[in-house]
Write an enzyme that holds these catalytic residues in place. Structure first.
Site, PDB file in Angstrom:
ATOM      1  N   THR A  12       0.910  -1.172   0.005  1.00  0.00           N
ATOM      2  CA  THR A  12       0.076   0.001   0.231  1.00  0.00           C
ATOM      3  C   THR A  12       0.990   1.304  -0.091  1.00  0.00           C
ATOM      4  O   THR A  12       0.315   2.219  -0.597  1.00  0.00           O
ATOM      5  CB  THR A  12      -0.971  -0.172   1.293  1.00  0.00           C
ATOM      6  OG1 THR A  12      -1.916  -1.211   1.121  1.00  0.00           O
ATOM      7  CG2 THR A  12      -1.843   1.153   1.459  1.00  0.00           C
ATOM      8  N   TYR A  26      -8.319   0.859  -2.929  1.00  0.00           N
ATOM      9  CA  TYR A  26      -7.228   1.289  -3.781  1.00  0.00           C
ATOM     10  C   TYR A  26      -6.429   0.082  -4.590  1.00  0.00           C
ATOM     11  O   TYR A  26      -6.734  -1.032  -4.251  1.00  0.00           O
ATOM     12  CB  TYR A  26      -6.305   2.296  -3.088  1.00  0.00           C
ATOM     13  CG  TYR A  26      -5.735   1.188  -1.900  1.00  0.00           C
ATOM     14  CD1 TYR A  26      -6.366   1.469  -0.727  1.00  0.00           C
ATOM     15  CD2 TYR A  26      -4.579   0.541  -2.002  1.00  0.00           C
ATOM     16  CE1 TYR A  26      -5.798   0.308   0.736  1.00  0.00           C
ATOM     17  CE2 TYR A  26      -4.060  -0.215  -0.730  1.00  0.00           C
ATOM     18  CZ  TYR A  26      -4.648  -0.272   0.138  1.00  0.00           C
ATOM     19  OH  TYR A  26      -4.327  -1.053   1.215  1.00  0.00           O
ATOM     20  N   SER A  59       1.298  -7.534  -0.363  1.00  0.00           N
ATOM     21  CA  SER A  59       2.076  -8.295   0.252  1.00  0.00           C
ATOM     22  C   SER A  59       1.543  -9.805   0.725  1.00  0.00           C
ATOM     23  O   SER A  59       1.817 -10.716   0.905  1.00  0.00           O
ATOM     24  CB  SER A  59       2.780  -7.775   1.559  1.00  0.00           C
ATOM     25  OG  SER A  59       1.686  -7.642   2.573  1.00  0.00           O
ATOM     26  N   THR A  92       1.683  -4.129   4.337  1.00  0.00           N
ATOM     27  CA  THR A  92       1.509  -4.649   5.873  1.00  0.00           C
ATOM     28  C   THR A  92       0.845  -5.868   6.091  1.00  0.00           C
ATOM     29  O   THR A  92       1.228  -6.316   7.075  1.00  0.00           O
ATOM     30  CB  THR A  92       0.766  -3.380   6.472  1.00  0.00           C
ATOM     31  OG1 THR A  92      -0.735  -3.157   6.002  1.00  0.00           O
ATOM     32  CG2 THR A  92       1.281  -2.258   6.545  1.00  0.00           C
ATOM     33  N   ASP A  93       0.072  -6.554   5.055  1.00  0.00           N
ATOM     34  CA  ASP A  93      -0.318  -7.957   5.593  1.00  0.00           C
ATOM     35  C   ASP A  93       0.635  -8.894   5.900  1.00  0.00           C
ATOM     36  O   ASP A  93       0.339  -9.796   6.914  1.00  0.00           O
ATOM     37  CB  ASP A  93      -1.332  -8.373   4.278  1.00  0.00           C
ATOM     38  CG  ASP A  93      -2.269  -7.395   3.944  1.00  0.00           C
ATOM     39  OD1 ASP A  93      -2.666  -6.638   4.676  1.00  0.00           O
ATOM     40  OD2 ASP A  93      -3.098  -7.734   2.940  1.00  0.00           O
ATOM     41  N   LYS A 165       0.543  -7.504  13.098  1.00  0.00           N
ATOM     42  CA  LYS A 165      -0.671  -6.737  12.412  1.00  0.00           C
ATOM     43  C   LYS A 165      -1.988  -7.138  13.358  1.00  0.00           C
ATOM     44  O   LYS A 165      -2.290  -8.155  13.650  1.00  0.00           O
ATOM     45  CB  LYS A 165      -0.776  -6.896  11.049  1.00  0.00           C
ATOM     46  CG  LYS A 165      -1.864  -5.825  10.583  1.00  0.00           C
ATOM     47  CD  LYS A 165      -2.028  -6.150   8.936  1.00  0.00           C
ATOM     48  CE  LYS A 165      -2.684  -4.788   8.469  1.00  0.00           C
ATOM     49  NZ  LYS A 165      -2.757  -4.973   6.832  1.00  0.00           N
ATOM     50  N   GLU A 286      -0.551 -28.511  27.484  1.00  0.00           N
ATOM     51  CA  GLU A 286      -1.743 -28.997  26.663  1.00  0.00           C
ATOM     52  C   GLU A 286      -1.683 -30.291  25.894  1.00  0.00           C
ATOM     53  O   GLU A 286      -2.568 -30.924  25.818  1.00  0.00           O
ATOM     54  CB  GLU A 286      -2.584 -27.973  26.060  1.00  0.00           C
ATOM     55  CG  GLU A 286      -2.985 -26.906  27.002  1.00  0.00           C
ATOM     56  CD  GLU A 286      -4.415 -27.313  27.402  1.00  0.00           C
ATOM     57  OE1 GLU A 286      -4.854 -28.317  27.347  1.00  0.00           O
ATOM     58  OE2 GLU A 286      -4.933 -26.353  28.286  1.00  0.00           O
TER      59      GLU A 286
HETATM   60  N1  LIG Z   1      -1.682  -2.004   3.820  1.00  0.00           N
HETATM   61  C1  LIG Z   1      -1.235  -2.741   3.102  1.00  0.00           C
HETATM   62  O1  LIG Z   1       0.010  -2.592   2.797  1.00  0.00           O
HETATM   63  C2  LIG Z   1      -2.090  -3.950   2.753  1.00  0.00           C
HETATM   64  C3  LIG Z   1      -1.844  -4.476   1.467  1.00  0.00           C
HETATM   65  N2  LIG Z   1      -2.775  -5.633   1.232  1.00  0.00           N
HETATM   66  C4  LIG Z   1      -0.374  -5.300   1.408  1.00  0.00           C
HETATM   67  O2  LIG Z   1      -0.145  -5.948   2.202  1.00  0.00           O
HETATM   68  O3  LIG Z   1       0.205  -5.024   0.411  1.00  0.00           O
END
Ligand SMILES: NC(=O)C[C@H](N)C(=O)O
Length: 329
Positions: A12, A26, A59, A92-93, A165, A286
């Site tokens: 992103t 987006y 990602s 970020t994923d 995350k 466990e």
């Molecule tokens: N905020 C992000 O970067 C999410 C995006 N789907 C990615 O991981 O590329």
């Protein structure tokens, strides 16, 4: 000024939307690395920066192959005298996975900072530019040397091993559950308050320089009424290891126990992790891990346990040795 190389992979932070108020619908991975660098002229005040495009993907589409390519490039660059630190721009994923992978295979104490953003580059109050500025500052800093791979967004610095995350869409999504983040980026400098105690980077036993693939390891999710279908399918597809993101303290459902035993008979390494999101999965807690010959993930979440298990399997199939690695890294 320190020499910092930005390796771009997409996400992103390189995303664009139709309007300035588009923050969800987006398209990720549109801007090239040079455009990203150009869009933050302040970078030139803190480092001598240049960029390379290693991948251009969202990602969620990250693969082991891209990781190997990225790690090899990071190691080549950090071996050069004229490179002081690396920034990796990333979605970020799976940022926590890439960061942990690099934390285990980078052979240098020089700073490596993985950065992303939650809003696309075209959004009002886009977080990418400030995050990139902070990441380059951090990667060029003396303070970041020897701290392992770092993830920095939202003015915070987190350790690759522990960060996760925690929110699907807000800018403050990155958290280190219970243990806390390492410090802040504030006023053009890092402020560190703690460190991850686990071995990393130049102190690990893993070497990917001659690898072009990693052993298959899959994650199986735990839930009420689960059965063995997914686990058996993964093993039939060639999995050499399985990580169960189990309920609670990594518990194994009674009806799953035969599947675990069958897997062990075939030599598949079985790791108990937890879907809970924080805490230790206790050995012989466990489940009777000694008797069933299982490995526990300690505090690693399932997606990071998968990475450590893949790397462990490049060295050994011995479950005692693999358990040692889970308590070391
Ligand atoms: N905020 C992000 O970067 C999410 C995006 N789907 C990615 O991981 O590329």
């Amino acid at each position: 000024l320190p020499h910092v190389v930005i390796l771009a992979t997409g996400g992103t932070i390189a995303g664009t939307g139709a309007t300035s108020t588009t923050t969800i619908g987006y398209t990720a991975a549109k801007l090239g690395v040079d455009k990203m660098i150009e869009s933050v002229p302040e970078l030139k005040q803190v480092a001598d920066v240049r960029g390379e495009q290693v991948a251009q993907i969202a990602s969620e589409s990250m693969t082991n192959e891209v990781w190997l390519k990225l790690a090899k490039r990071v190691n080549q660059l950090l071996a050069q005298k004229d490179v002081d630190g690396i920034v990796i721009t990333h979605g970020t994923d799976t940022i926590e996975e890439t960061a942990y992978f690099l934390n285990l295979v980078v052979k240098s104490k020089k700073p490596v900072v993985v950065v992303g953003s939650m809003r696309p580059a075209t959004a009002i109050s886009a977080d990418g530019p400030i995050n990139l500025y902070n990441a380059v500052t951090l990667a060029g800093s003396k303070e970041a040397i020897g701290k392992g791979v770092l993830v920095s967004l939202n003015d915070q610095i987190n350790a690759a091993r522990e960060v996760t995350k925690s929110n699907t869409s807000t800018a403050d999504t990155f958290r280190t559950p219970d243990l806390g983040f390492l410090g802040y980026m504030q006023d053009n400098k890092p402020h560190f308050y703690r460190m991850s105690t686990r071995k990393n980077t130049a102190d690990t036993e893993f070497d990917v320089s001659k690898l072009d693939k990693l052993p298959r390891v899959d994650v199986v999710y735990g839930y009420a009424n689960m059965d063995r279908v997914a686990m058996d399918a993964d093993i039939a597809a060639g999995a050499k290891g399985i990580v169960q993101a189990g309920v609670g303290d990594g518990s194994i459902a009674a009806q799953m126990m035969p599947a675990f035993r069958d897997a062990r008979k075939q030599g598949v390494v079985m790791v108990r992790s937890s879907r809970v999101g924080s805490g230790i999965v206790a050995r012989n807690g466990e489940a009777n891990d000694d008797k069933e010959d299982l490995v526990v993930s300690d505090t690693l979440n399932a997606q990071k346990a998968r990475i450590l298990l893949m790397l462990a399997l490049t060295k050994t199939n011995d479950t005692k040795d693999i358990q040692r690695m889970f308590y070391t890294y």
